[in-house]
Design an enzyme around this catalytic site. Sequence first.
Site, PDB file in Angstrom:
ATOM      1  N   HIS A  38     -42.315 -49.676 -13.753  1.00  0.00           N
ATOM      2  CA  HIS A  38     -41.374 -50.772 -13.635  1.00  0.00           C
ATOM      3  C   HIS A  38     -39.845 -50.490 -14.145  1.00  0.00           C
ATOM      4  O   HIS A  38     -38.768 -51.538 -14.306  1.00  0.00           O
ATOM      5  CB  HIS A  38     -41.189 -51.411 -15.657  1.00  0.00           C
ATOM      6  N   ASP A  40     -38.644 -50.228 -10.058  1.00  0.00           N
ATOM      7  CA  ASP A  40     -38.098 -49.886  -8.815  1.00  0.00           C
ATOM      8  C   ASP A  40     -37.709 -51.582  -8.857  1.00  0.00           C
ATOM      9  O   ASP A  40     -36.163 -51.867  -8.029  1.00  0.00           O
ATOM     10  CB  ASP A  40     -39.503 -50.151  -8.276  1.00  0.00           C
ATOM     11  N   ASP A 177     -44.904 -49.321  -3.827  1.00  0.00           N
ATOM     12  CA  ASP A 177     -46.323 -49.091  -3.930  1.00  0.00           C
ATOM     13  C   ASP A 177     -46.684 -48.810  -2.425  1.00  0.00           C
ATOM     14  O   ASP A 177     -47.356 -47.981  -1.676  1.00  0.00           O
ATOM     15  CB  ASP A 177     -47.035 -50.572  -3.596  1.00  0.00           C
TER      16      ASP A 177
HETATM   17  C1  GLA Z   1     -46.776 -52.917  -9.525  1.00  0.00           C
HETATM   18  C2  GLA Z   1     -45.516 -54.077  -8.652  1.00  0.00           C
HETATM   19  C3  GLA Z   1     -45.021 -52.580  -8.524  1.00  0.00           C
HETATM   20  C4  GLA Z   1     -44.016 -51.956  -9.799  1.00  0.00           C
HETATM   21  C5  GLA Z   1     -45.688 -51.526 -11.001  1.00  0.00           C
HETATM   22  C6  GLA Z   1     -44.591 -51.002 -11.540  1.00  0.00           C
HETATM   23  O1  GLA Z   1     -47.434 -51.942  -9.119  1.00  0.00           O
HETATM   24  O2  GLA Z   1     -46.126 -53.742  -7.446  1.00  0.00           O
HETATM   25  O3  GLA Z   1     -43.555 -53.042  -7.590  1.00  0.00           O
HETATM   26  O4  GLA Z   1     -43.299 -52.874 -10.319  1.00  0.00           O
HETATM   27  O5  GLA Z   1     -45.647 -52.415 -10.763  1.00  0.00           O
HETATM   28  O6  GLA Z   1     -43.935 -49.703 -11.678  1.00  0.00           O
END
Ligand code: GLA
Length: 463
Positions: A38, A40, A177
């Site tokens: 959390h 990014d 991701d």
């Molecule tokens: C999900 C979102 C990512 C990131 C994570 C938490 O995977 O797609 O962008 O924010 O949660 O780190």
Amino acid sequence: MSYLELAVQVAREFAETYGRPPRWVVAAPGRVNVIGEHTDYNDGFVLPMAIERYAVMAADKSADGGDVIQIRDASGAEPVLIDLSAPVKPGAPKWGNYPRGVIAGCLARGINPGGLDVLLHSTVPLGGGLSSSASLEVCTATLLEAVTGKKLDPVEKALLCQKAEHEFAGVPCGIMDQFISIMGRENHLLLLDCRSRKTELVPVNDPSVQLLIANTNVKHELANGEYASRRAQCEAAAKILGVPSLRDATADAPENAKGKMDDVVFRRARHVIGEIERTLHAAEGIRASNWPTVGQLMYASHYSLRDDYEVSCTELDALVEIAESIGIKGGVYGCRMTGGGFGGCTVALVKRDAVAEIKKRMAADYKKKTGIDATIFVSRPAGGATVVKGGGAGLITQASSNAAGRLNPGVVGRNDLAFSGNFLKRDGFGVVAPGGDHDAENALVDQISTGAAKPGGEETVCR
Ligand code: GLA
């Protein structure tokens, strides 16, 4: 299964479905985030790796020469039909919104593949917090690149896929991701600065450690709404602290402004600021192979996600507690939830020679505590999205140069099947490396047969 083996299987499934072999096969991996959760969407740092689980698409031009992209799913989910002669919009079935969003983004950039028959087969567990959606998006974009021969800049490609998720799937996700699914590199983690989008590959060469992923096999429904509300709380915190984003706040800033923000917003800010710090420390620890330190940072990350960010759940906590009770003596350096939270997976840093025992213990204790069967597996850091068939010089050449460049006795594993041209030829993949130079592959085979390099995966390389 390596992505090559999977690709061969999906090519066969395509032939069974459509009655002819595919012209293109592409693969994009899921990911596990080692630390930096959390952060990014707060312009912070993340440290993910791609995993040996993939979305694979096999495709050919549509048989009827029409303008429709038809995507069938190997698991039997309802097929997706996307008519390129009309504006591409979100619709049913819902899972099709990921490819739809990507296709819309590609069309807007003049990347138009025309009608296609596609078969999708993904081994990334759905809803497992291992980026099944990002791998599907990146897989789609990679297919369109292969078909049209138009290559997107990797950052632009990641942003296009992220936009698809925002606008077509309604999830305001960050950039991690999609980046890692595109830019993953075998045997490396990716330290990504989500503000500058600069990346640094952090090698993980120590054959004595592995990353163990445990899927709770639960996904609590509130995940999407809670994700959006966390994002809003972070923006509120940044506003109160007078900074563009929480990346810019100092460690003591939330404490100093405590009177100005409610407790929830305070704790959200404390998590993000601390987590960014921990991520940078963990990258240092990995560079120095300082596994106990990295492990401690992983636990600290989990507690912060559990208590301050409140995105864990009893099942994730149970797995982390079990890992902790096994401890360094039993081979566990550290463990934490990974991904968005509210279910999904944990990631643990473990000693390689203790993996079997740890898996057994985690599975048994988790079942005892929750009544649920966990799915537990190790993954080496995998390479990013790739064209397996139909992309010119492609994969074998790339894989063999990777293997040659970073040949590391002890960590040569199943993925290095990439050099096994025979295996691919047997399955009709002879066109993968037209005119490819197999010297590096042969050198690797020689080293393995003389014992200079050892296969480190779960199966031996030569068969
Ligand atoms: C999900 C979102 C990512 C990131 C994570 C938490 O995977 O797609 O962008 O924010 O949660 O780190």
